[in-house]
Write an enzyme that holds these catalytic residues in place. Structure first.
Site, PDB file in Angstrom:
ATOM      1  N   GLY A  13       0.843  -1.203   0.000  1.00  0.00           N
ATOM      2  CA  GLY A  13       0.000   0.000   0.000  1.00  0.00           C
ATOM      3  C   GLY A  13       0.871   1.243   0.000  1.00  0.00           C
ATOM      4  O   GLY A  13       0.560   2.246   0.647  1.00  0.00           O
ATOM      5  N   ARG A  39      -1.460   0.474  -8.067  1.00  0.00           N
ATOM      6  CA  ARG A  39      -1.367   1.438  -9.163  1.00  0.00           C
ATOM      7  C   ARG A  39       0.070   1.641  -9.638  1.00  0.00           C
ATOM      8  O   ARG A  39       0.890   2.232  -8.932  1.00  0.00           O
ATOM      9  CB  ARG A  39      -1.964   2.771  -8.706  1.00  0.00           C
ATOM     10  CG  ARG A  39      -3.446   2.672  -8.402  1.00  0.00           C
ATOM     11  CD  ARG A  39      -3.958   3.939  -7.764  1.00  0.00           C
ATOM     12  NE  ARG A  39      -3.519   4.085  -6.374  1.00  0.00           N
ATOM     13  CZ  ARG A  39      -3.910   5.090  -5.585  1.00  0.00           C
ATOM     14  NH1 ARG A  39      -4.695   6.019  -6.046  1.00  0.00           N
ATOM     15  NH2 ARG A  39      -3.489   5.160  -4.332  1.00  0.00           N
ATOM     16  N   ASP A  64      -1.852  -6.625  -5.782  1.00  0.00           N
ATOM     17  CA  ASP A  64      -3.094  -6.514  -5.026  1.00  0.00           C
ATOM     18  C   ASP A  64      -3.002  -7.593  -3.952  1.00  0.00           C
ATOM     19  O   ASP A  64      -3.027  -8.797  -4.267  1.00  0.00           O
ATOM     20  CB  ASP A  64      -4.293  -6.755  -5.950  1.00  0.00           C
ATOM     21  CG  ASP A  64      -5.627  -6.544  -5.236  1.00  0.00           C
ATOM     22  OD1 ASP A  64      -5.648  -6.662  -3.994  1.00  0.00           O
ATOM     23  OD2 ASP A  64      -6.620  -6.276  -5.917  1.00  0.00           O
ATOM     24  N   SER A 144      -4.896  -0.038  14.307  1.00  0.00           N
ATOM     25  CA  SER A 144      -5.690   1.181  14.455  1.00  0.00           C
ATOM     26  C   SER A 144      -6.292   1.230  15.856  1.00  0.00           C
ATOM     27  O   SER A 144      -6.504   0.184  16.482  1.00  0.00           O
ATOM     28  CB  SER A 144      -6.815   1.165  13.414  1.00  0.00           C
ATOM     29  OG  SER A 144      -7.742   2.206  13.662  1.00  0.00           O
ATOM     30  N   TYR A 157     -14.934  -2.847   9.821  1.00  0.00           N
ATOM     31  CA  TYR A 157     -13.585  -2.261   9.755  1.00  0.00           C
ATOM     32  C   TYR A 157     -12.865  -2.487  11.089  1.00  0.00           C
ATOM     33  O   TYR A 157     -11.712  -2.922  11.118  1.00  0.00           O
ATOM     34  CB  TYR A 157     -13.646  -0.761   9.429  1.00  0.00           C
ATOM     35  CG  TYR A 157     -12.281  -0.124   9.492  1.00  0.00           C
ATOM     36  CD1 TYR A 157     -11.319  -0.423   8.525  1.00  0.00           C
ATOM     37  CD2 TYR A 157     -11.921   0.708  10.546  1.00  0.00           C
ATOM     38  CE1 TYR A 157     -10.043   0.117   8.596  1.00  0.00           C
ATOM     39  CE2 TYR A 157     -10.639   1.251  10.627  1.00  0.00           C
ATOM     40  CZ  TYR A 157      -9.710   0.955   9.660  1.00  0.00           C
ATOM     41  OH  TYR A 157      -8.435   1.472   9.733  1.00  0.00           O
ATOM     42  N   THR A 192      -5.495  11.284   5.548  1.00  0.00           N
ATOM     43  CA  THR A 192      -5.041  10.672   4.296  1.00  0.00           C
ATOM     44  C   THR A 192      -6.284  10.525   3.413  1.00  0.00           C
ATOM     45  O   THR A 192      -7.331  11.089   3.709  1.00  0.00           O
ATOM     46  CB  THR A 192      -4.462   9.262   4.546  1.00  0.00           C
ATOM     47  OG1 THR A 192      -5.527   8.447   5.078  1.00  0.00           O
ATOM     48  CG2 THR A 192      -3.308   9.255   5.510  1.00  0.00           C
TER      49      THR A 192
END
Ligand code: 8X3
Length: 262
Positions: A13, A39, A64, A144, A157, A192
């Protein structure tokens, strides 16, 4: 900071946000960077900038993390000089929506669980055997505050980040007796594209998340990640839970001097 010069650091990432900031922070330490993301264009432009920032070498990997077979084969097929990974930063992750569990889109769940939990596991499974063999390495997972405390609309999440924390703790136990270190860095709100992704490009809604509050920056988190990696080899930072001064936990924020919930 410590001796990260010449170390090979693999960041998933890596094309934006915390991943890109982490790549720059390691570049400034003279690391060799293996940057992975979905990407290609982003990775290509980032590679040049990272070299300018001090990276000794940069290798890009279009990946990915949700694709189990590709993760294994892409890591297996790395050029010899990139196979010895010293630090793995499992950063790829995302959130989708804030719907109630009984109303949410199941595809959103799949995407979060496939990326944040299964993707992290696939990459870990492919990279860690080499670390064990060399009896050297460091896995740094991105958790997180959401993994510690669930908030409304965030059940899945938050569950994915609670799973990350459990995997982090389990892996550290599994690696006991080796010199391989395992760390989770668990930030609260960081400005972000996280909210833009969560709200599928709705910038007005995303901006509201950071309104009247000072969030962490990707650089704050990146510096912490690098700090954990730069500790002496016998020191394992198990977990860093970090928020901005305007956040107490997953639920409590200081907005416009008024303490309130999300
Ligand atoms: C991101 C933190 O609170 O926005 O992992 O979900 S939060």
């Amino acid at each position: 900071m410590g001796n990260l010069n010449g170390k090979t650091v693999f960041i998933t990432g890596a094309s934006a946000g915390i991943g890109a900031a982490t790549a720059f922070a390691f570049a400034r330490e003279g690391a060799r960077l293996l940057i992975a993301a979905r990407r290609h264009e982003k990775l290509a432009s980032l590679a040049a900038e990272l070299k300018e920032a001090g990276a000794i070498a940069v290798h890009t990997l279009v990946l990915d993390v949700r694709e189990r077979a590709t993760v294994a084969s892409a890591i297996e097929a790395l050029p010899t000089e990139w196979k010895t990974i010293d630090v793995l930063v499992n950063n790829a992750g995302l959130s989708r929506g804030v719907d109630k569990v009984y109303e949410a889109k199941i595809d959103d769940w799949e995407e979060m669980i496939d990326t944040n939990v299964k993707g992290l596991l696939y990459v870990t499974r492919a990279v860690v055997p080499g670390m064990v063999e060399r009896n050297s390495g460091h896995i740094i997972n991105l958790g997180s505050t959401a993994g510690e405390q669930t908030y409304p609309g965030g059940a899945v999440y938050c569950a994915s980040k609670a799973a990350e924390r459990a995997i982090n703790d389990g892996l550290r136990q599994d690696l006991l007796g080796t010199a391989v270190r395992v760390t989770t860095v668990d930030p609260g709100m960081v400005e972000t594209d996280f909210s833009l992704t969560r709200f599928r490009g709705d910038s007005e809604r995303a901006a509201k998340v950071y309104q009247d509050v000072t969030p962490l920056t990707p650089e704050d988190v990146a510096e912490t990640i690098v700090w954990t990696a730069a500790r002496p080899a016998h020191v394992n930072i198990a977990r860093v839970l970090m928020t901005s001064i305007d956040q107490a936990n997953s639920l409590l924020f200081n907005r416009k001097q008024q303490v309130g919930t999300r």
